[in-house]
Every structure is written in C-alpha cells, then in structure tokens.
Design a protein around this motif. Sequence first.
Motif, PDB file in Angstrom:
ATOM      1  N   ILE A 162       0.859  -1.188   0.000  1.00 54.48           N
ATOM      2  CA  ILE A 162       0.000   0.000   0.000  1.00 54.48           C
ATOM      3  C   ILE A 162       0.895   1.238   0.000  1.00 54.48           C
ATOM      4  O   ILE A 162       1.800   1.352   0.842  1.00 54.48           O
ATOM      5  N   PHE A 163       0.654   2.137  -0.948  1.00 57.37           N
ATOM      6  CA  PHE A 163       1.400   3.389  -1.013  1.00 57.37           C
ATOM      7  C   PHE A 163       0.684   4.439  -0.158  1.00 57.37           C
ATOM      8  O   PHE A 163      -0.505   4.674  -0.319  1.00 57.37           O
ATOM      9  N   ILE A 164       1.444   5.099   0.705  1.00 53.98           N
ATOM     10  CA  ILE A 164       0.876   6.126   1.581  1.00 53.98           C
ATOM     11  C   ILE A 164       1.747   7.374   1.511  1.00 53.98           C
ATOM     12  O   ILE A 164       2.978   7.291   1.584  1.00 53.98           O
ATOM     13  N   THR A 165       1.106   8.517   1.340  1.00 55.95           N
ATOM     14  CA  THR A 165       1.808   9.798   1.414  1.00 55.95           C
ATOM     15  C   THR A 165       1.156  10.639   2.508  1.00 55.95           C
ATOM     16  O   THR A 165      -0.065  10.696   2.628  1.00 55.95           O
ATOM     17  N   LEU A 166       1.989  11.262   3.305  1.00 59.32           N
ATOM     18  CA  LEU A 166       1.547  12.152   4.377  1.00 59.32           C
ATOM     19  C   LEU A 166       2.139  13.536   4.129  1.00 59.32           C
ATOM     20  O   LEU A 166       3.326  13.659   3.803  1.00 59.32           O
ATOM     21  N   ASP A 167       1.322  14.548   4.278  1.00 58.99           N
ATOM     22  CA  ASP A 167       1.783  15.932   4.128  1.00 58.99           C
ATOM     23  C   ASP A 167       1.530  16.663   5.435  1.00 58.99           C
ATOM     24  O   ASP A 167       0.414  16.645   5.965  1.00 58.99           O
ATOM     25  N   ILE A 168       2.567  17.283   5.976  1.00 57.64           N
ATOM     26  CA  ILE A 168       2.434  18.045   7.214  1.00 57.64           C
ATOM     27  C   ILE A 168       1.921  19.439   6.858  1.00 57.64           C
ATOM     28  O   ILE A 168       2.531  20.153   6.068  1.00 57.64           O
ATOM     29  N   VAL A 169       0.821  19.820   7.442  1.00 59.27           N
ATOM     30  CA  VAL A 169       0.163  21.086   7.115  1.00 59.27           C
ATOM     31  C   VAL A 169       0.935  22.252   7.726  1.00 59.27           C
ATOM     32  O   VAL A 169       1.166  22.280   8.930  1.00 59.27           O
ATOM     33  N   ASP A 170       1.345  23.195   6.863  1.00 61.86           N
ATOM     34  CA  ASP A 170       1.990  24.440   7.302  1.00 61.86           C
ATOM     35  C   ASP A 170       3.099  24.161   8.309  1.00 61.86           C
ATOM     36  O   ASP A 170       3.090  24.674   9.430  1.00 61.86           O
ATOM     37  N   LEU A 171       4.074  23.364   7.898  1.00 63.29           N
ATOM     38  CA  LEU A 171       5.147  22.974   8.811  1.00 63.29           C
ATOM     39  C   LEU A 171       5.900  24.185   9.359  1.00 63.29           C
ATOM     40  O   LEU A 171       6.105  24.312  10.566  1.00 63.29           O
ATOM     41  N   PHE A 172       6.337  25.094   8.468  1.00 69.04           N
ATOM     42  CA  PHE A 172       7.167  26.209   8.899  1.00 69.04           C
ATOM     43  C   PHE A 172       6.449  27.083   9.927  1.00 69.04           C
ATOM     44  O   PHE A 172       7.079  27.596  10.848  1.00 69.04           O
ATOM     45  N   GLY A 173       5.146  27.260   9.735  1.00 69.81           N
ATOM     46  CA  GLY A 173       4.412  28.167  10.601  1.00 69.81           C
ATOM     47  C   GLY A 173       3.781  27.512  11.811  1.00 69.81           C
ATOM     48  O   GLY A 173       3.075  28.190  12.572  1.00 69.81           O
ATOM     49  N   SER A 174       4.001  26.224  12.019  1.00 67.46           N
ATOM     50  CA  SER A 174       3.302  25.521  13.104  1.00 67.46           C
ATOM     51  C   SER A 174       4.199  25.131  14.269  1.00 67.46           C
ATOM     52  O   SER A 174       3.695  24.719  15.318  1.00 67.46           O
ATOM     53  N   ILE A 175       5.515  25.257  14.133  1.00 60.10           N
ATOM     54  CA  ILE A 175       6.423  24.794  15.189  1.00 60.10           C
ATOM     55  C   ILE A 175       6.486  25.829  16.316  1.00 60.10           C
ATOM     56  O   ILE A 175       6.938  26.955  16.099  1.00 60.10           O
ATOM     57  N   PRO A 176       6.054  25.495  17.529  1.00 61.60           N
ATOM     58  CA  PRO A 176       6.165  26.440  18.656  1.00 61.60           C
ATOM     59  C   PRO A 176       7.635  26.763  18.944  1.00 61.60           C
ATOM     60  O   PRO A 176       8.505  25.895  18.825  1.00 61.60           O
ATOM     61  N   HIS A 177       7.898  27.995  19.307  1.00 58.54           N
ATOM     62  CA  HIS A 177       9.280  28.417  19.531  1.00 58.54           C
ATOM     63  C   HIS A 177       9.958  27.592  20.628  1.00 58.54           C
ATOM     64  O   HIS A 177      11.107  27.154  20.457  1.00 58.54           O
ATOM     65  N   GLU A 178       9.259  27.373  21.729  1.00 57.70           N
ATOM     66  CA  GLU A 178       9.875  26.664  22.856  1.00 57.70           C
ATOM     67  C   GLU A 178      10.233  25.236  22.472  1.00 57.70           C
ATOM     68  O   GLU A 178      11.344  24.756  22.749  1.00 57.70           O
ATOM     69  N   THR A 179       9.288  24.542  21.831  1.00 57.86           N
ATOM     70  CA  THR A 179       9.535  23.148  21.444  1.00 57.86           C
ATOM     71  C   THR A 179      10.638  23.068  20.402  1.00 57.86           C
ATOM     72  O   THR A 179      11.531  22.213  20.471  1.00 57.86           O
ATOM     73  N   GLY A 180      10.587  23.956  19.397  1.00 57.14           N
ATOM     74  CA  GLY A 180      11.597  23.933  18.348  1.00 57.14           C
ATOM     75  C   GLY A 180      12.989  24.176  18.887  1.00 57.14           C
ATOM     76  O   GLY A 180      13.946  23.468  18.520  1.00 57.14           O
ATOM     77  N   LEU A 181      13.150  25.154  19.778  1.00 52.93           N
ATOM     78  CA  LEU A 181      14.468  25.445  20.347  1.00 52.93           C
ATOM     79  C   LEU A 181      14.959  24.312  21.245  1.00 52.93           C
ATOM     80  O   LEU A 181      16.153  23.982  21.259  1.00 52.93           O
ATOM     81  N   LEU A 182      14.032  23.697  21.988  1.00 50.77           N
ATOM     82  CA  LEU A 182      14.411  22.572  22.851  1.00 50.77           C
ATOM     83  C   LEU A 182      14.902  21.396  22.025  1.00 50.77           C
ATOM     84  O   LEU A 182      15.950  20.804  22.320  1.00 50.77           O
ATOM     85  N   TRP A 183      14.176  21.051  20.963  1.00 47.11           N
ATOM     86  CA  TRP A 183      14.580  19.916  20.127  1.00 47.11           C
ATOM     87  C   TRP A 183      15.851  20.228  19.344  1.00 47.11           C
ATOM     88  O   TRP A 183      16.663  19.335  19.098  1.00 47.11           O
ATOM     89  N   LEU A 184      16.022  21.482  18.954  1.00 48.98           N
ATOM     90  CA  LEU A 184      17.275  21.870  18.298  1.00 48.98           C
ATOM     91  C   LEU A 184      18.450  21.689  19.253  1.00 48.98           C
ATOM     92  O   LEU A 184      19.495  21.145  18.873  1.00 48.98           O
ATOM     93  N   GLU A 185      18.286  22.126  20.496  1.00 48.32           N
ATOM     94  CA  GLU A 185      19.348  21.958  21.494  1.00 48.32           C
ATOM     95  C   GLU A 185      19.672  20.484  21.709  1.00 48.32           C
ATOM     96  O   GLU A 185      20.849  20.088  21.756  1.00 48.32           O
ATOM     97  N   GLN A 186      18.645  19.644  21.816  1.00 47.62           N
ATOM     98  CA  GLN A 186      18.877  18.218  22.031  1.00 47.62           C
ATOM     99  C   GLN A 186      19.562  17.574  20.827  1.00 47.62           C
ATOM    100  O   GLN A 186      20.424  16.699  20.982  1.00 47.62           O
ATOM    101  N   ALA A 187      19.191  18.007  19.621  1.00 48.75           N
ATOM    102  CA  ALA A 187      19.824  17.459  18.417  1.00 48.75           C
ATOM    103  C   ALA A 187      21.299  17.839  18.355  1.00 48.75           C
ATOM    104  O   ALA A 187      22.143  17.025  17.947  1.00 48.75           O
ATOM    105  N   MET A 188      21.626  19.059  18.751  1.00 54.18           N
ATOM    106  CA  MET A 188      23.032  19.491  18.747  1.00 54.18           C
ATOM    107  C   MET A 188      23.837  18.727  19.791  1.00 54.18           C
ATOM    108  O   MET A 188      24.987  18.345  19.548  1.00 54.18           O
ATOM    109  N   ILE A 189      23.245  18.508  20.962  1.00 51.80           N
ATOM    110  CA  ILE A 189      23.938  17.730  21.993  1.00 51.80           C
ATOM    111  C   ILE A 189      24.143  16.298  21.522  1.00 51.80           C
ATOM    112  O   ILE A 189      25.221  15.708  21.700  1.00 51.80           O
ATOM    113  N   ASP A 190      23.124  15.729  20.911  1.00 54.31           N
ATOM    114  CA  ASP A 190      23.221  14.349  20.422  1.00 54.31           C
ATOM    115  C   ASP A 190      24.275  14.210  19.335  1.00 54.31           C
ATOM    116  O   ASP A 190      24.943  13.180  19.236  1.00 54.31           O
TER     117      ASP A 190
END
Length: 529
Positions: free
Chosen positions: A317-345
């Motif tokens: 089965i072929f499945i495609t998923l599209d994230i709606v308005d990705l750039f405009g939907s990321i909360p600042h706090e969550t985005g910065l936290l995950w960015l920090e964790q990715a850099m540490i990792d």
Amino acid sequence: MPFRSGSPASSIQSDPQPEPDLLQSEGLQQEIDDNFTITQEGNTLELYNYKIFNYSNIDVHPEHFQLFSKGFKFVPNRKASIPRSIIDLKLFLRKQNLHLLFNGQEMTTPSTPGLQRKSVFNPPLHPQLRNFGNLLERELRNTITKHFAIPNLSQAEKKLLNELKQNENLRVMHPDKGGGTVLMDNICYESKMRDSLHDTSKYSKASINEVNIAKSEIHLMLQDLLLDGSISKEQYNFLFNQHPRVPTVFGIPKVHKNPMDPPLRLIVSAEGSITTPLAKFVDDKLKVLSYTGDIVLKDSWDFLRCVKTHLYSPDLIFITLDIVDLFGSIPHETGLLWLEQAMIDNGTFSHVDFTNCLLFMEIILKNNYMYFQGEFFRQNKGVAMGAKCAPTYANIVLNWWEKLFILDCPFTQCWSMYKRFLDDICIFWIDTKERFYEFLDYLKGTTNFLDFTFEVNTEQLVYLDITLKKLDKGFSSSIHRKKTFSNSYLHYKSAHPYFQKKNLVKGQLVRVSRMTSDDQEFKGMQQRV
C-alpha cells in the motif's frame, strides 16, 4: 528497478543553432490563429496547454495568452546600456587585477568560509590591464552606439503590457506550483493577506518602535559577543547590519490546492533585514544536522535510488503524508528545545558554536517582524518561509520528532520503507489499512502542533514530481504533472544567452531519462520536451 541512468546530452549539437520553434519550451507552441478555442473550468482558462487563473474583472482574450505564455522570466530585447556595460567591464578588470596581484591565491582565508562580506579592496590597475580596459571601453562605446536591438515583443503585446501595468486594481502573479499566470484584483489579494496576518494564533500587530528596539538589542548583543570573544571581528563584521530594512511579506496563490478560491502562501522577503546575517550563520552551522540518518531525501532522484525491486509486494500500500503548514506551526519553545537536544546528540559542536546557534536562532524566531500595506506584524509561531535557515531548522525539528516518536514506535514493522522530503512523507505500507489508521491516530497524539493530510493508494504513488506504479514484479516510474501544469520553462525569443536555452533542453532530457523507466513513455516525454 530499470531506471535510466544515461544522459541524452550527446544528441544535442552545440554548433548550429536550431530553429526557434525547437526551443520554445514555455508558452504557446504555435501562433494563435482563427481556430483558437479557450476552454474554461471555473476560474481556470486554458489555451494550447497554457493556463490563466482569473480572479479579476479582466476579460481574458487570446492576446493575453500570447503575452503571458512568454513567461515571467521572459527578457525583452533592449539596446545595451553604456553605463551598465562599462560597470561590468570595470568589475571584470578588478577581478583580473586581483588575480594577478595575489598570483591566483585568495586574499585571505576566512575562519568561516562563505560567512563574510564581499571585499571592496580595489588596488591600482596593472598597466597592461589599464591599457586593455581603455581599448575595450572605446570598442564598447562604438559598438553599442551603432547597435539596434531587434524587438522580441510585438507592438500589440507592448500595448497590452502597458495597459496591464496602468491597471492599479490588478495584480499579476505566478502561481505557487504548476506554472501559468494568476490574475487577481488587488482588493481580493489584500483581503486574503489581511485575513492571514490577523490570525492571532500566528501573528500579532507590531509598531515601528518595537522594530527599532529589536534592532538596538541585536546590535548590543553582537557587541557584547565580540567583547566576550564569542565571535571574531570577521564574524562581527558579517553579522552586524548597520542599516537594515524591515522585511516585507507577500502572498503566492496556491491554485493547486483550490482553483476556485486559492489560499495564499505567505513568503517573507527578508534579504537585508537585521536577522538575515544571523540566519545565514545558523544555516551554515546547522546543515550538518539537516540530513542525518537515511530517511531524509535530498531530491526526487534520491527517492528513486531508494526504490528497489525487493520492496515490491502485491499487497503493498502506497501512503503519502503531508504536514500542514510545517514552517508556521512549530512552537518556539519546542523547536528550540529539540534543536538543542539534536546538537547535543550530534556531539561535534564547540561550546561557542553551540551557544551562538541557540542564541541566534532564538533571536530570529522572536524578532520576526514584517511589513505589509502600512502595518507592522510579528510572527509569534513557527519560522518565516523565506528565512535562510527555515528549511534547515524545520528539517532538524522533524528529525528529532522522528527520533522520539517514529523510528522506535510499535508500527515500524508495518512498513518496508519510510522516507521524508521536508514536510512530505512517503511510506511503503505492508500491513492492513486498518492498522494504518491506528498509526495515523498515533501520529496525531505525538504532538499538539503537527497536522497531517494523507492519501492511500494500492496501485500507484504520486510523490514529489514522481508517479510510481506497480508492475507484475516491480515498479515503473514517470514524471508527475499537476493539473495546473502549464509547460512553463523559457520562451525561445527571450533575450537569454543561447547556451542557457540549450542547457535547459539538455537538463529536461536528462531529467526525463532518469525518472522515466518505460521506453514508450520516455519517447513520448522526449517529444514533449
């Protein structure tokens, strides 16, 4: 999977110039005659495979197709400008002079390659170069004075173009995808823009005082970093913008989403703003995190390289998923936290780069001011589409989301392939549809800011610009064209250099050769090119 890897470049002759109609890739393939038929479906008008999306009071005639089909990249023939030509000559002589002065070596070796302001060093010209430049300048003046440009726009097209320019209530735009031309009343356009900008969940009104305060704070922050030794003098000169401009925001109609009433994709023109150098710095430092792992795709050809025959199954089965308005939907706090964790990792960032990237990214997100029609706004959620670091930042956030919730989730046994290109996800599902809907519910529960649209198909997959179909024991691929596709490339009569027109045809033939697996379909696409 028998994809083509050869290049048809050898079939293109470089010496003789072909007839004009061989390279007229954009626009009408023949002159409009008395037998024309404009077809209309809602607001979409079509003639000779070129589409005009009309949301204005303008009555569209064949003459509009003749003009608009030349494309937004069309360059009219004009008599060469003597001042502009002499400036180009001076820049060329400066480049050659520096090459002689430094024996072909770079003047300096920057500590951060690519993150430096352009040099304005202009030493006295070498005597031989000065003589050569004087000779060329005299020749240029004589040649340009005697040269007369052959018009590549008819008088009727010039007249129509001037009429459109003088219509202050009309906005002519390029659609978001697919090509063609969009005509929209300015009142309608401004109404759509204001509806988007007054969405209080994403934007808030601002004042010129807030913009000036942000400018002063960023300048002081950079001066403090320089004094602390956190950035070098070279980096400071690159990051410090003494006279920034306030970014402007504009909208591009997404006619492929809703041809009757297209929403607008808001783009921020941020070049020259106070945060642009910071965004370039962050983008340069964080690119190493953008394509971590083997699930992130670089382009369509990268996707086709991942599609192997062993992935085939009659029940696939072929499945495609599209994230709606990705750039405009990321909360600042969550985005910065995950960015920090990715850099540490990642573990490769120095303390200074780690601290600076997080600080600059926070400044970019929280000082995203923009201007529209006499009003100032600030984006309170997500990253602006148009910021240099936006794709890298969004990719890193989604990489960490997948690391937390997808790669080790209970549904990993339900697919044979999971790939993503920015906000477009493709899955080769080998379980039941019911199981997929359970997975979809799981996805929606992982965050409170990601929304998904999806398509499920058992026979073919439409992903990026590829159509993938099942065969008896494998797959076939071809290029996917959206319904709004208008064959928009470059008109042959445009005043572009000939090599660009030739390379455009070559590039399209290479693309068709790589992405089309069926011989008959390849020949058909080759003829269309």
